[in-house]
Design an enzyme around this catalytic site. Sequence first.
Site, PDB file in Angstrom:
ATOM      1  CG  HIS A 136      -1.792   0.926   1.431  1.00  0.00           C
ATOM      2  ND1 HIS A 136      -1.825   2.071   1.070  1.00  0.00           N
ATOM      3  CD2 HIS A 136      -3.379   0.543   0.979  1.00  0.00           C
ATOM      4  CE1 HIS A 136      -3.388   2.445   1.529  1.00  0.00           C
ATOM      5  NE2 HIS A 136      -3.672   1.790   0.912  1.00  0.00           N
ATOM      6  CG  HIS A 137       1.204   5.145  -2.768  1.00  0.00           C
ATOM      7  ND1 HIS A 137       2.671   6.064  -1.782  1.00  0.00           N
ATOM      8  CD2 HIS A 137       1.165   5.637  -3.920  1.00  0.00           C
ATOM      9  CE1 HIS A 137       2.946   6.636  -3.360  1.00  0.00           C
ATOM     10  NE2 HIS A 137       2.414   6.268  -4.138  1.00  0.00           N
ATOM     11  CB  ALA A 138      -0.493   4.045   3.632  1.00  0.00           C
ATOM     12  CG  ASN A 303       3.963   7.548   0.680  1.00  0.00           C
ATOM     13  OD1 ASN A 303       4.547   7.398  -0.344  1.00  0.00           O
ATOM     14  ND2 ASN A 303       3.397   7.711   1.275  1.00  0.00           N
TER      15      ASN A 303
END
Length: 452
Positions: A136-138, A303
């Site tokens: 997941h991008h999280a 990120n």
Amino acid sequence: MMPVTDSVFLLGETREHPLHVGGLQVFRLPDGAGPDHVGELHRELLTHTDISPLFRRRPRGPMGTPGQWVWSDDHHLDLEYHVRLSALPTPGRVRELLELVSRLHGSLLDRHRPLWECHLIEGLEDNRYAVYTKAHHALLDGVSALRLLERSLSTDPADTGVRPPWSPRRSAVEPPKRTAPAPFARLASAASAVRDVVGLGPAVVKYVNQAFREQSATLPHETPKTVFNVPITGARRFAAQGWPLARIRAVGAAAGATVNDVVLAMCAGALREYLLELGALPDKPLVAAVPISLREGAAVGGNAVGLILCTLATDLDDPAARLTAIAESMRRGKAFYRGMSPLQITALSAIPFAPLALSLVPGAVRITPPAFNLLISNVPGPSAPLYWNGARMEGVYPVSVPYEGQALNITVTSYAGSLEFGLTGCRRSVPRLQRLLTFLEDSLATLEKELL
């Protein structure tokens, strides 16, 4: 507490908008490998139950917080759920592999578990197998995911002690433990944050002035609407191919442009031909959002990206003139951010994403102009060949995230003298996605003919 920049990827995810990033790696079986080599590898991977904290993180909903998610640790991780074995149907061509990856990439990750999966895929023609991973991008962005992959492989084909990413080998020297900052260090950090916030006002004025002055910085009404800027579904289509880095560098040297400028020009030429074939090329030039990494040191997880808006000059028929316009647009974008802190760059980069937030409102995509037409990322990768217990990695292809109103994503990474393109699109909204691979080659060949 989860950082707000990571939490937003969980808050914005729906069935139509999976927000995980992925990667496809292709390996050549080592000499002497038996017919059950991949099955044996899968069974061996399941013995690596010493899971690093990053891969134990499980999200917990925004309860008692202002809409912000938090991480909790999964102390009973089911490794057999996360690490899976699949086989391609005969004849096991790249076509079948990409079709399988397209289906796997369209399914949501289970939020009751740590947000990652690893799929070993056997049956690929020419004595090869593949690995598709997603997170997941999280949890990870593309840069940190690639760094994690590089750390978990070896440059030595004889090294048989390679451990999987979720259970990395331990360094001979333990990293120093993090200690609480001294009071003066905390004050200095706070003062730096205050300076960043105070500096945001002039930076925003500078951004708006440039947006009005230059099309390459684009206010929303300057960007044309295309077939990519439509509502999307959760189903995905994926296409991938590599090009020799030497070809791209030669074009860049002849034009006085960077490798990334040439990559953008390849994409611009391909998109122009693709839209011409569909009878859907707008009169105004397409605009790409080009992420830039703000990550410092060797940190993994989370990120850290900024954003440059770059014209793709698709209104120009001459490929050399198109490359010149793209290189100049990128130069202005980099110069704009010079001297700013990562916090200021991140805050300003959020401005073009405002229409993406608005796109979550039903019907908004159909009536609001896009801030940009698509994301094009270039993530530096390993320069030397890598091996997994004797199996040479022959290719590594990024599988990224289309967004509502952004039905196509192009992500590129470098590896061992090659540039590996990964094209991820909405299955319904981007027809004949694989045609873009042909147009990418045509675009590069035309630049070579014009400039070399």
